[in-house]
Design a protein around this motif. Structure first.
Motif, PDB file in Angstrom:
ATOM      1  N   HIS A  60      -1.744  11.061   8.085  1.00 12.90           N
ATOM      2  CA  HIS A  60      -2.397  10.067   7.238  1.00 12.90           C
ATOM      3  C   HIS A  60      -1.433   9.575   6.158  1.00 12.90           C
ATOM      4  CE1 HIS A  60      -6.443  10.620   8.890  1.00 12.90           C
ATOM      5  NE2 HIS A  60      -6.177  11.920   8.925  1.00 12.90           N
ATOM      6  N   ASN A  61      -1.693   8.347   5.689  1.00 17.64           N
ATOM      7  CA  ASN A  61      -0.881   7.784   4.622  1.00 17.64           C
ATOM      8  C   ASN A  61      -1.427   8.170   3.255  1.00 17.64           C
ATOM      9  OD1 ASN A  61       0.734   6.456   6.495  1.00 17.64           O
ATOM     10  ND2 ASN A  61      -0.442   4.555   6.386  1.00 17.64           N
ATOM     11  N   HIS A  62      -0.523   8.298   2.282  1.00 15.78           N
ATOM     12  CA  HIS A  62      -0.900   8.629   0.909  1.00 15.78           C
ATOM     13  C   HIS A  62      -0.126   7.724  -0.042  1.00 15.78           C
ATOM     14  CE1 HIS A  62      -2.847  12.493   2.127  1.00 15.78           C
ATOM     15  NE2 HIS A  62      -1.970  12.395   3.121  1.00 15.78           N
ATOM     16  N   LEU A  63      -0.805   7.287  -1.111  1.00 14.22           N
ATOM     17  CA  LEU A  63      -0.209   6.382  -2.083  1.00 14.22           C
ATOM     18  C   LEU A  63       0.294   7.155  -3.291  1.00 14.22           C
ATOM     19  CD1 LEU A  63       0.362   3.502  -3.122  1.00 14.22           C
ATOM     20  CD2 LEU A  63      -1.962   3.498  -4.066  1.00 14.22           C
ATOM     21  N   LEU A  64       1.594   6.987  -3.588  1.00 16.71           N
ATOM     22  CA  LEU A  64       2.214   7.613  -4.747  1.00 16.71           C
ATOM     23  C   LEU A  64       2.790   6.520  -5.641  1.00 16.71           C
ATOM     24  CD1 LEU A  64       4.290  10.354  -2.860  1.00 16.71           C
ATOM     25  CD2 LEU A  64       1.881  10.472  -3.562  1.00 16.71           C
ATOM     26  N   GLY A  65       2.988   6.844  -6.925  1.00 16.91           N
ATOM     27  CA  GLY A  65       3.552   5.855  -7.827  1.00 16.91           C
ATOM     28  C   GLY A  65       4.292   6.500  -8.975  1.00 16.91           C
ATOM     29  N   ALA A  66       5.134   5.690  -9.614  1.00 15.78           N
ATOM     30  CA  ALA A  66       5.876   6.128 -10.797  1.00 15.78           C
ATOM     31  C   ALA A  66       6.069   4.925 -11.701  1.00 15.78           C
ATOM     32  CB  ALA A  66       7.226   6.726 -10.409  1.00 15.78           C
ATOM     33  N   GLY A  67       6.308   5.203 -12.992  1.00 17.15           N
ATOM     34  CA  GLY A  67       6.624   4.126 -13.919  1.00 17.15           C
ATOM     35  C   GLY A  67       5.598   3.960 -15.021  1.00 17.15           C
ATOM     36  N   THR A  68       5.560   2.754 -15.556  1.00 16.68           N
ATOM     37  CA  THR A  68       4.696   2.424 -16.686  1.00 16.68           C
ATOM     38  C   THR A  68       3.346   1.924 -16.210  1.00 16.68           C
ATOM     39  OG1 THR A  68       6.617   1.863 -18.037  1.00 16.68           O
ATOM     40  CG2 THR A  68       4.512   0.948 -18.723  1.00 16.68           C
TER      41      THR A  68
END
Length: 380
Positions: A60-68
């Protein structure tokens, strides 16, 4: 397996390397322990001060993020914190949950300056598999499109792309001979970035709205769309027959005569330039920072000409705001070459000097992504 590395502009922590300082060499990204152990990176997009990564784990796909997260572009709440300060490592995001789609799987990503877009698919076991596009972040030019863009029954998102302030989605329904595509766009529209209709050769251009809500674009498609790329205010589409559709701002010559090209294999758009890969690599548009990768650096409106690199030829490339990353075949591997604007060290060459030609970074990479003065590579 390859690991994700990044370099360039990092004032918002968007590189996900554990701090907020710019770096001029490719540096391993940091993934918070709350992230699932993933097998591969599916896609990555970035903009002014945030980045989104789509990874695959356990099928399965998973959403990750970084930043402001100053505009909510990482969602209302991250897994570990409300993100009042920059998230300097990648972590799971709540954009789907915030929009009321808990359990839906992310399948496509896009980003504009301070806005995120995620195409979501209904969970396994649903009676009908449905997709939607959700948006989070700023709405200065109508980029949010209302927050949730619902597709027609049976449609799915085939391509999703963001420019500086406008968004395009290629939607597909059916299969085989019954397969149909349509294109919707929204966001900034003043410079024609959402208007594919032919413009007069002479005389005053027609007045346009400042921005558009999600709108189906009228397009003559002699062949299926296989890729899209958006600049600051121009739009490129690649068709399966090797032709290019282009429209929008042409003040820098970024779309001049692109419709005459044939045999095109890949396209890319910087803010004010266009790049075409067929049997050769071509560039046109603004070359104020050497971003067209050729000898006429400094020109504000440069005509189409070829770009060269060492090795056995360019296999793929990524276009950032005003820089290019290219994968060049070198025997059994691909080397990462970079060129163009380098104010933040985004070329990964250990300096912050612009380069009017592609230069070998000595990094062996299998895939690259380029954003706003930022670069990422899967390093072997």
């Amino acid at each position: 397996m390859p690991t994700l590395h990044a370099c360039g502009s990092n004032g918002g922590g968007q590189l996900g390397i554990g701090h907020v300082d710019d770096v001029a060499t490719f540096t391993p990204c940091v993934f918070d322990p709350s992230c699932p152990p993933f097998e591969r990176v599916v896609d990555l997009v970035s903009a002014a001060s945030h980045a989104l990564v789509l990874v695959s784990a356990d099928g399965h796909n998973h959403l990750l993020g970084a930043g402001t997260n100053s505009h909510g572009q990482l969602g209302k709440v991250c897994v570990l914190t409300e993100c009042a300060s920059p998230a300097t490592s990648f972590r799971p995001l709540s954009i789907a949950v915030d929009a009321g789609f808990d359990g839906w799987e992310p399948v496509k990503l896009a980003a504009t300056w301070t806005t995120s877009f995620v195409a979501l698919q209904s969970p396994d076991g649903s009676s009908v598999r449905t997709q939607v596009i959700v948006a989070a972040g700023s709405d200065d030019f109508g980029e949010l499109g209302g927050g949730i863009i619902r597709l027609k029954e049976g449609e799915r998102v085939e391509h999703l792309g963001g420019g500086q302030r406008h968004v395009l989605a290629v939607l597909v329904s059916g299969s085989g001979d019954g397969r149909k595509q349509r294109v919707i766009g929204w966001g900034s529209a003043r410079r024609g970035e959402l208007d594919p209709s032919p413009q007069p050769d002479k005389g005053k251009s027609k007045a346009r709205m400042r921005f558009l809500a999600p709108t189906e674009l009228t397009l003559d498609l002699p062949a299926p769309i296989i890729d899209i790329s958006l600049g600051a205010s121009h739009t490129l589409l690649l068709l399966a027959d090797g032709r290019v559709l282009a429209w929008g701002n042409n003040m820098k010559g970024q779309i001049t005569d692109l419709g005459d090209m044939t045999g095109v294999r890949a396209i890319g758009a910087t803010w004010n330039g266009s790049y075409i890969l067929d049997d050769q690599f071509w560039s046109q548009g603004s070359n104020t920072h050497g971003q067209l990768l050729r000898s006429d650096s400094g020109k504000t409106r440069a005509p189409r000409a070829t770009v060269t690199a060492g090795g056995e030829g360019i296999e793929a490339f990524a276009a950032g705001s005003e820089h290019i990353l290219a994968l060049v075949r070198a025997g059994p591997r691909t080397d990462l070459w970079a060129g163009g604007w380098n104010e933040h060290g985004n070329l990964g060459l250990g300096n912050k000097t612009d380069s009017a030609q592609l230069v070998n970074t000595s990094i062996h990479a299998s895939r690259v992504w380029a954003g706003c003065a930022a670069s990422w590579a899967l390093v072997e």
